[in-house]
Design a protein around this motif. Structure first.
Motif, PDB file in Angstrom:
ATOM      1  N   ALA A   1       0.842  -1.205   0.000  1.00  0.00           N
ATOM      2  CA  ALA A   1       0.000   0.000   0.000  1.00  0.00           C
ATOM      3  C   ALA A   1       0.874   1.252   0.000  1.00  0.00           C
ATOM      4  CB  ALA A   1      -0.917  -0.006   1.211  1.00  0.00           C
ATOM      5  N   GLU A   2       1.924   1.222   0.773  1.00  0.00           N
ATOM      6  CA  GLU A   2       2.799   2.392   0.877  1.00  0.00           C
ATOM      7  C   GLU A   2       3.560   2.622  -0.435  1.00  0.00           C
ATOM      8  OE1 GLU A   2       4.758   3.564   4.862  1.00  0.00           O
ATOM      9  OE2 GLU A   2       6.333   2.668   3.666  1.00  0.00           O
ATOM     10  N   GLU A   3       4.018   1.533  -1.036  1.00  0.00           N
ATOM     11  CA  GLU A   3       4.759   1.653  -2.295  1.00  0.00           C
ATOM     12  C   GLU A   3       3.840   2.174  -3.409  1.00  0.00           C
ATOM     13  OE1 GLU A   3       6.567  -2.263  -2.492  1.00  0.00           O
ATOM     14  OE2 GLU A   3       7.693  -1.848  -0.644  1.00  0.00           O
ATOM     15  N   GLU A  30      15.038   3.120  -3.287  1.00  0.00           N
ATOM     16  CA  GLU A  30      15.795   3.001  -2.039  1.00  0.00           C
ATOM     17  C   GLU A  30      14.856   2.597  -0.896  1.00  0.00           C
ATOM     18  OE1 GLU A  30      18.298   6.016   0.728  1.00  0.00           O
ATOM     19  OE2 GLU A  30      17.864   6.680  -1.325  1.00  0.00           O
ATOM     20  N   HIS A  31      13.670   3.180  -0.925  1.00  0.00           N
ATOM     21  CA  HIS A  31      12.681   2.902   0.120  1.00  0.00           C
ATOM     22  C   HIS A  31      12.222   1.433   0.062  1.00  0.00           C
ATOM     23  CE1 HIS A  31       9.738   4.969   2.942  1.00  0.00           C
ATOM     24  NE2 HIS A  31       9.378   3.706   2.970  1.00  0.00           N
ATOM     25  N   ILE A  32      11.989   0.954  -1.155  1.00  0.00           N
ATOM     26  CA  ILE A  32      11.567  -0.446  -1.330  1.00  0.00           C
ATOM     27  C   ILE A  32      12.661  -1.394  -0.828  1.00  0.00           C
ATOM     28  CG2 ILE A  32      11.058  -2.219  -3.076  1.00  0.00           C
ATOM     29  CD1 ILE A  32       9.454  -0.098  -4.598  1.00  0.00           C
ATOM     30  N   LYS A  52      14.667  -0.879   1.586  1.00  0.00           N
ATOM     31  CA  LYS A  52      14.586  -0.906   3.055  1.00  0.00           C
ATOM     32  C   LYS A  52      13.448  -1.805   3.518  1.00  0.00           C
ATOM     33  CE  LYS A  52      16.895   3.450   3.803  1.00  0.00           C
ATOM     34  NZ  LYS A  52      16.785   4.885   4.035  1.00  0.00           N
ATOM     35  N   HIS A  53      12.337  -1.750   2.801  1.00  0.00           N
ATOM     36  CA  HIS A  53      11.217  -2.631   3.138  1.00  0.00           C
ATOM     37  C   HIS A  53      11.626  -4.096   3.029  1.00  0.00           C
ATOM     38  CE1 HIS A  53       7.813   0.516   2.243  1.00  0.00           C
ATOM     39  NE2 HIS A  53       8.466   0.771   3.364  1.00  0.00           N
ATOM     40  N   ARG A  54      12.401  -4.406   1.988  1.00  0.00           N
ATOM     41  CA  ARG A  54      12.836  -5.800   1.784  1.00  0.00           C
ATOM     42  C   ARG A  54      13.693  -6.280   2.943  1.00  0.00           C
ATOM     43  NH1 ARG A  54      13.681  -5.172  -4.165  1.00  0.00           N
ATOM     44  NH2 ARG A  54      11.612  -5.584  -5.009  1.00  0.00           N
ATOM     45  N   GLN A  79      12.381   3.881  13.688  1.00  0.00           N
ATOM     46  CA  GLN A  79      13.251   4.775  12.905  1.00  0.00           C
ATOM     47  C   GLN A  79      12.728   4.955  11.486  1.00  0.00           C
ATOM     48  OE1 GLN A  79      15.676   6.658  14.110  1.00  0.00           O
ATOM     49  NE2 GLN A  79      15.029   5.767  16.048  1.00  0.00           N
ATOM     50  N   HIS A  80      12.241   3.860  10.905  1.00  0.00           N
ATOM     51  CA  HIS A  80      11.760   3.915   9.527  1.00  0.00           C
ATOM     52  C   HIS A  80      10.546   4.836   9.402  1.00  0.00           C
ATOM     53  CE1 HIS A  80      11.237   2.547   5.419  1.00  0.00           C
ATOM     54  NE2 HIS A  80       9.958   2.371   5.667  1.00  0.00           N
ATOM     55  N   VAL A  81       9.612   4.695  10.331  1.00  0.00           N
ATOM     56  CA  VAL A  81       8.406   5.526  10.292  1.00  0.00           C
ATOM     57  C   VAL A  81       8.781   6.994  10.539  1.00  0.00           C
ATOM     58  CG1 VAL A  81       6.210   6.020  11.452  1.00  0.00           C
ATOM     59  CG2 VAL A  81       6.804   3.665  10.891  1.00  0.00           C
ATOM     60  N   ASP A  90      12.283   7.618   7.334  1.00  0.00           N
ATOM     61  CA  ASP A  90      12.070   7.283   5.918  1.00  0.00           C
ATOM     62  C   ASP A  90      10.634   7.557   5.461  1.00  0.00           C
ATOM     63  OD1 ASP A  90      14.730   6.309   5.748  1.00  0.00           O
ATOM     64  OD2 ASP A  90      14.068   4.452   6.695  1.00  0.00           O
ATOM     65  N   ASP A  91       9.651   7.111   6.250  1.00  0.00           N
ATOM     66  CA  ASP A  91       8.275   7.294   5.815  1.00  0.00           C
ATOM     67  C   ASP A  91       7.900   8.770   5.780  1.00  0.00           C
ATOM     68  OD1 ASP A  91       7.977   4.625   5.415  1.00  0.00           O
ATOM     69  OD2 ASP A  91       6.718   4.237   7.172  1.00  0.00           O
ATOM     70  N   ARG A  92       8.534   9.543   6.620  1.00  0.00           N
ATOM     71  CA  ARG A  92       8.239  10.980   6.624  1.00  0.00           C
ATOM     72  C   ARG A  92       8.711  11.681   5.350  1.00  0.00           C
ATOM     73  NH1 ARG A  92       8.648  13.221  12.620  1.00  0.00           N
ATOM     74  NH2 ARG A  92       6.595  12.461  13.246  1.00  0.00           N
TER      75      ARG A  92
HETATM   76 FE   LIG Z   1       8.168   2.590   4.479  1.00  0.00          FE
END
Ligand SMILES: [Fe+2]
Ligand SMILES: [Fe+2]
Length: 127
Positions: free
Chosen positions: A61-63, A76-78, A80-82, A116-118, A121-123
């Protein structure tokens, strides 16, 4: 004891994704409690599997949201999700293999990673 709790300060300015993050924190917390208290294999693994499934659901959903927004840091974000997904798999294997010490370290690392991610990165896509 709840170690990993979502707070309104962590908002990414999207009510749906904020709801996902709340749910993820709650699942990480419940895995944490199971693993720390060395709950029966079935019980802990069920929670770990729930976390795996929900993580997949949230990341997709986020991607999708980042793609729609044309967010440039998506690759880069994807990646990190992996990494996070992979760590959950390692945690599952550790718990299943009765390596409780490794499982405990991993769930703490997952909780810290999520926070940390939320926060960082998510910001970046919410701006
Ligand atoms: Fe994320
Ligand atoms: Fe997220």
């Amino acid at each position: 004891m709840s170690l990993f709790v979502w707070k309104p300060d962590y908002s990414v300015n999207n009510a749906v994704l904020d709801g996902h993050h709340q749910q993820l924190f709650s699942l990480v917390n419940s895995v944490y409690e199971n693993v720390m208290n060395s709950q029966a294999l079935d019980c802990a693994l069920t929670k770990i599997d729930e976390l795996t499934e929900y993580t997949k659901y949230h990341f997709l959903a986020e991607e999708r949201y980042m793609r729609e927004k044309g967010f440039s840091g998506i690759d880069e974000h994807i990646a990190k999700h992996r990494e996070f997904t992979h760590t959950i798999e390692t945690l599952r294997e550790s718990y299943h293999g009765n390596d409780l010490e490794a499982a405990r370290d991993l769930i703490v690392a997952l909780g810290e990673w999520l926070l940390q991610h939320v926060l960082k990165d998510d910001r970046t896509y919410s701006a």
